[in-house]
Design a protein around this motif. Structure first.
Motif, PDB file in Angstrom:
ATOM      1  N   GLN A  20       0.845  -1.188   0.000  1.00 18.59           N
ATOM      2  CA  GLN A  20       0.000   0.000   0.000  1.00 18.59           C
ATOM      3  C   GLN A  20       0.877   1.233   0.000  1.00 18.59           C
ATOM      4  O   GLN A  20       1.984   1.225   0.519  1.00 18.59           O
ATOM      5  N   THR A  21       0.337   2.289  -0.580  1.00 17.31           N
ATOM      6  CA  THR A  21       1.032   3.575  -0.553  1.00 17.31           C
ATOM      7  C   THR A  21       0.246   4.504   0.359  1.00 17.31           C
ATOM      8  O   THR A  21      -0.983   4.475   0.376  1.00 17.31           O
ATOM      9  N   GLY A  22       0.963   5.280   1.143  1.00 18.33           N
ATOM     10  CA  GLY A  22       0.288   6.189   2.064  1.00 18.33           C
ATOM     11  C   GLY A  22       0.997   7.523   2.139  1.00 18.33           C
ATOM     12  O   GLY A  22       2.135   7.680   1.705  1.00 18.33           O
ATOM     13  N   THR A  23       0.294   8.487   2.723  1.00 22.40           N
ATOM     14  CA  THR A  23       0.840   9.831   2.918  1.00 22.40           C
ATOM     15  C   THR A  23       1.536   9.877   4.274  1.00 22.40           C
ATOM     16  O   THR A  23       0.994   9.382   5.264  1.00 22.40           O
TER      17      THR A  23
ATOM     18  N   GLU B 134       4.688   7.299   0.138  1.00 21.34           N
ATOM     19  CA  GLU B 134       5.608   6.175   0.019  1.00 21.34           C
ATOM     20  C   GLU B 134       4.863   4.851   0.189  1.00 21.34           C
ATOM     21  O   GLU B 134       3.737   4.818   0.691  1.00 21.34           O
ATOM     22  N   ALA B 135       5.525   3.764  -0.225  1.00 20.81           N
ATOM     23  CA  ALA B 135       4.909   2.440  -0.199  1.00 20.81           C
ATOM     24  C   ALA B 135       5.392   1.636   1.004  1.00 20.81           C
ATOM     25  O   ALA B 135       6.504   1.818   1.491  1.00 20.81           O
TER      26      ALA B 135
ATOM     27  N   ARG C   1       5.720   6.556  11.722  1.00 20.64           N
ATOM     28  CA  ARG C   1       6.220   5.967  10.480  1.00 20.64           C
ATOM     29  C   ARG C   1       7.694   6.240  10.235  1.00 20.64           C
ATOM     30  O   ARG C   1       8.295   5.658   9.334  1.00 20.64           O
ATOM     31  N   ALA C   2       8.310   7.150  11.015  1.00 23.54           N
ATOM     32  CA  ALA C   2       9.752   7.427  10.868  1.00 23.54           C
ATOM     33  C   ALA C   2      10.292   7.940  12.195  1.00 23.54           C
ATOM     34  O   ALA C   2       9.591   8.633  12.938  1.00 23.54           O
ATOM     35  N   VAL C   3      11.557   7.573  12.468  1.00 20.63           N
ATOM     36  CA  VAL C   3      12.254   8.075  13.653  1.00 20.63           C
ATOM     37  C   VAL C   3      13.675   8.446  13.248  1.00 20.63           C
ATOM     38  O   VAL C   3      14.201   7.944  12.260  1.00 20.63           O
ATOM     39  N   GLU C   4      14.272   9.336  14.032  1.00 22.33           N
ATOM     40  CA  GLU C   4      15.699   9.609  13.827  1.00 22.33           C
ATOM     41  C   GLU C   4      16.340   9.976  15.154  1.00 22.33           C
ATOM     42  O   GLU C   4      15.664  10.415  16.084  1.00 22.33           O
TER      43      GLU C   4
ATOM     44  N   GLU D 147      12.968   2.932  -0.690  1.00 19.39           N
ATOM     45  CA  GLU D 147      13.856   2.462  -1.763  1.00 19.39           C
ATOM     46  C   GLU D 147      13.078   1.940  -2.970  1.00 19.39           C
ATOM     47  O   GLU D 147      13.608   1.875  -4.076  1.00 19.39           O
ATOM     48  N   ARG D 148      11.805   1.590  -2.760  1.00 25.68           N
ATOM     49  CA  ARG D 148      10.993   1.082  -3.873  1.00 25.68           C
ATOM     50  C   ARG D 148      10.840   2.109  -4.998  1.00 25.68           C
ATOM     51  O   ARG D 148      10.532   1.742  -6.125  1.00 25.68           O
ATOM     52  N   ALA D 149      11.031   3.382  -4.673  1.00 25.27           N
ATOM     53  CA  ALA D 149      10.926   4.424  -5.698  1.00 25.27           C
ATOM     54  C   ALA D 149      11.842   4.113  -6.877  1.00 25.27           C
ATOM     55  O   ALA D 149      11.518   4.415  -8.031  1.00 25.27           O
ATOM     56  N   ALA D 150      12.997   3.482  -6.581  1.00 30.87           N
ATOM     57  CA  ALA D 150      13.986   3.212  -7.633  1.00 30.87           C
ATOM     58  C   ALA D 150      13.425   2.273  -8.698  1.00 30.87           C
ATOM     59  O   ALA D 150      13.829   2.335  -9.863  1.00 30.87           O
TER      60      ALA D 150
END
Length: 235
Positions: free
Chosen positions: A140-143, A163-164, A196-199, A214-217
């Motif tokens: 699935q792709t989400g915002t 992103e997926a 959905r993201a951490v840093e 990375e699927r964008a590639a």
């Protein structure tokens, strides 16, 4: 002070159990090659099976470490060793999907002292830091909304991205609150406010995402986070 020229050739460790059937694994070499071409550098990468990582020594000499999708890993300890090594030695780090999940657990165990931090996919005892998503995100792709002025937002150059995913597990609601106070900051959310993201704010480049950027590639699009990791590794 001598100016140290940036590195032109990088060695990247891809930590995970390679399988041609995993879509993200097909995308990763393309994403690295594309990012290296943009930066006009050479990026060599080695797939390191988790079963072959037994100590920090196995990671010495790499300019960046990427813990890639494909969990449960054959040897979760190998993934944790790689994450801890990157975190403690300021080695540029990316974690995607399983890499994100294990980066959160490593932080819980080794920084917050939750020695029993666990992953619900593979463990049934301990405190579940990673638990099943209410809805599995398979293909699935989400915002995703990004926290402004963070590594991830600067990499993308904007604060909302599409992103997926391919995953069924994420940060448990109980643990989400623990991430409000420490150095591992939440920097990306979905539209429902799920993490959905951490840093890591104390690190030159340590970013983990539940989505598989990375699927964008595979669609011929650049992967901004891969570029950002390689750029950090050059410096």
């Amino acid at each position: 002070m001598h100016h140290i020229p940036p590195k032109k050739t990088l060695r990247i460790a891809l930590v995970g159990d390679y399988s041609h059937d995993i879509v993200a694994h097909q995308a990763i070499p393309l994403a690295i090659d594309d990012a290296a071409a943009v930066l006009e550098i050479t990026a060599d990468y080695d797939w390191l099976p988790t079963s072959e990582i037994n100590s920090a020594e196995d990671l010495v000499g790499y300019d960046a470490i990427w813990v890639v999708p494909g969990s449960p890993y054959k040897n979760a300890r190998g993934a944790f060793i790689a994450i801890q090594y990157a975190r403690e030695n300021a080695v540029p780090f990316l974690g995607t999907c399983g890499g994100f999940q294990h980066a959160v657990i490593e932080y819980a165990r080794n920084v917050l002292g939750w020695s029993d931090a666990a992953h619900a996919e593979t463990e049934n005892e301990g405190r579940m830091v990673i638990s099943a998503l209410t809805c599995a995100l398979v293909d699935q792709t989400g915002t995703i909304e990004l926290r402004p002025n963070t590594l991830i937002a600067r990499a993308y150059g904007r604060d909302v991205v599409e992103e997926a995913y391919r995953c069924s597990f994420g940060v448990s609601p109980e643990f989400a609150r623990e991430l409000e106070s420490g150095d591992l900051r939440v920097t990306g959310w979905d539209e429902e406010g799920e993490i959905r993201a951490v840093e890591l704010v104390t690190h030159p480049f340590f970013v983990a995402t539940l989505f598989q950027h990375e699927r964008a590639a595979l669609a011929g699009r650049p992967s901004p986070l891969v570029q950002a990791m390689l750029r950090a590794a050059c410096e």
